[in-house]
Motif scaffolding. Structure first.
Motif, PDB file in Angstrom:
ATOM      1  N   GLY A 104     127.180 -91.322  43.706  1.00 16.56           N
ATOM      2  CA  GLY A 104     126.778 -92.143  42.568  1.00 16.56           C
ATOM      3  C   GLY A 104     125.571 -91.562  41.854  1.00 16.56           C
ATOM      4  O   GLY A 104     125.528 -91.527  40.625  1.00 16.56           O
ATOM      5  N   LEU A 105     124.605 -91.099  42.599  1.00 15.34           N
ATOM      6  CA  LEU A 105     123.429 -90.494  41.984  1.00 15.34           C
ATOM      7  C   LEU A 105     123.813 -89.241  41.214  1.00 15.34           C
ATOM      8  O   LEU A 105     123.378 -89.037  40.088  1.00 15.34           O
ATOM      9  CB  LEU A 105     122.396 -90.158  43.058  1.00 15.34           C
ATOM     10  N   THR A 123     126.573 -88.431  39.886  1.00 18.03           N
ATOM     11  CA  THR A 123     127.410 -88.665  38.705  1.00 18.03           C
ATOM     12  C   THR A 123     126.771 -89.666  37.754  1.00 18.03           C
ATOM     13  O   THR A 123     127.402 -90.085  36.788  1.00 18.03           O
ATOM     14  CB  THR A 123     128.797 -89.175  39.117  1.00 18.03           C
ATOM     15  N   ASN A 124     125.539 -90.062  38.059  1.00 22.13           N
ATOM     16  CA  ASN A 124     124.818 -90.991  37.189  1.00 22.13           C
ATOM     17  C   ASN A 124     125.548 -92.314  37.041  1.00 22.13           C
ATOM     18  O   ASN A 124     125.585 -92.890  35.951  1.00 22.13           O
ATOM     19  CB  ASN A 124     124.602 -90.373  35.805  1.00 22.13           C
TER      20      ASN A 124
END
Lengths: 166, 166
Positions: free
Chosen positions: A67-68, A70-71
């Motif tokens: 998640g981080l 891929t923003n």
DNA sequence: TGCGGTTACTTCAATCTACAACTAACCACG
DNA sequence: CGTGGTTAGTTGTAGATTGAAGTAACCGCA
């Protein structure tokens, strides 16, 4: 009620830059999505997920880390990964060392699909972003965006340029 | 079917720039939306619609023109304007000279709401985008984005810097 | 061991967007 | 006129994203 501390308005150069940034922000995703959707059946975001996984050790990443990189928010990622799993491109499994965590791993099919999608996507990125830029413009753009990221993403969570596979 | 003309891959500087552009693209909207939503009850896109109208002669614009200036598809704009109309911030009326066309006009309430939302939004834009940039970086960023826009928006439909009100 | 507080995700409901018809008005030309 | 083709918008619906709440596992400390 005169708010004399009101921050000064954007001057003309700033306003122009701002309108352009917003315009790119709104239009670029559509352009990228359309090419990918048509030629490979992926969203740009889905492509990013697969790409980040393919660059990770073991082609595996925890959901939070993914998640981080891929923003994305975790709920969004959760939905997207579930769909990718339904398509057989990704597999999820509970992490042995922390049973709260989930490892998302790229399957062989997922890797193959990514490999097939990559050239077209790359061509699109070149055509729409890098072709019209000089080398100096690329570097200047990169620096400016890095500066903005320090404010927009203060934790520096966005994908670091760990020049991975090279 | 061997595609030997495969375009060369991104080198490291390009990849870094690309990841940063994507990161800003994904994160900036969220930051802007959150501030506006919390302090004014607007989406950034809604704000843009109101702002474009307030800068237009008579505070009025045709739907199509408004769509171009906000980088939006017509269906999206149609829905959003309807909601803004329901809130009394915008009024729609058939254009007398072409009864297919619809003029969207900012109401006094809409103008007031925009005026109230503007300082906070401006502060947010400064804080997240312009504060971390030097003057030269602003100009370089602006030029690079302009170059990208020629490819992403070949018609040049994005809001021109008609240095309007200044 | 057991309790409170985090952390890692998932799921749910509401909202928003996109794609594909559909309607209505304009225009050119026979 | 009137027919075919384009333009301007709207609507309907299916899919995606968000924010809030829920679940389960971990951690520190008594």
């Amino acid at each position: 009620m005169n708010d004399t501390s009101e921050p000064r308005w954007l001057d003309q150069a700033e306003m122009t830059a701002w309108l352009r940034l917003v315009a790119v922000n709104e239009r670029l995703p559509g352009v990228l999505d359309q090419q990918l959707r048509r030629e490979s059946g992926f969203t740009h975001f889905e492509y990013q997920v697969l790409a980040m996984l393919s660059d990770a050790p073991e082609r595996t990443l925890r959901m939070t880390q993914l998640g981080l990189q891929t923003n994305a928010t975790l709920p969004r990622l959760s939905h997207v990964v579930k769909r990718l799993e339904d398509r057989g491109l990704v597999e999820r499994s509970v992490a042995p060392e922390d049973k709260r965590a989930i490892n998302a791993a790229l399957t062989d099919d997922g890797f193959a699909a990514l490999a097939e999608a990559a050239p077209g996507h790359l061509a699109s990125v070149r055509a729409h972003v890098f072709d019209p830029l000089s080398r100096e413009q690329v570097l200047a753009l990169s620096e400016a965006l890095a500066a903005i990221l320090t404010k927009v993403d203060p934790m520096g969570d966005a994908p670091q340029d760990r020049r991975a596979t090279s």
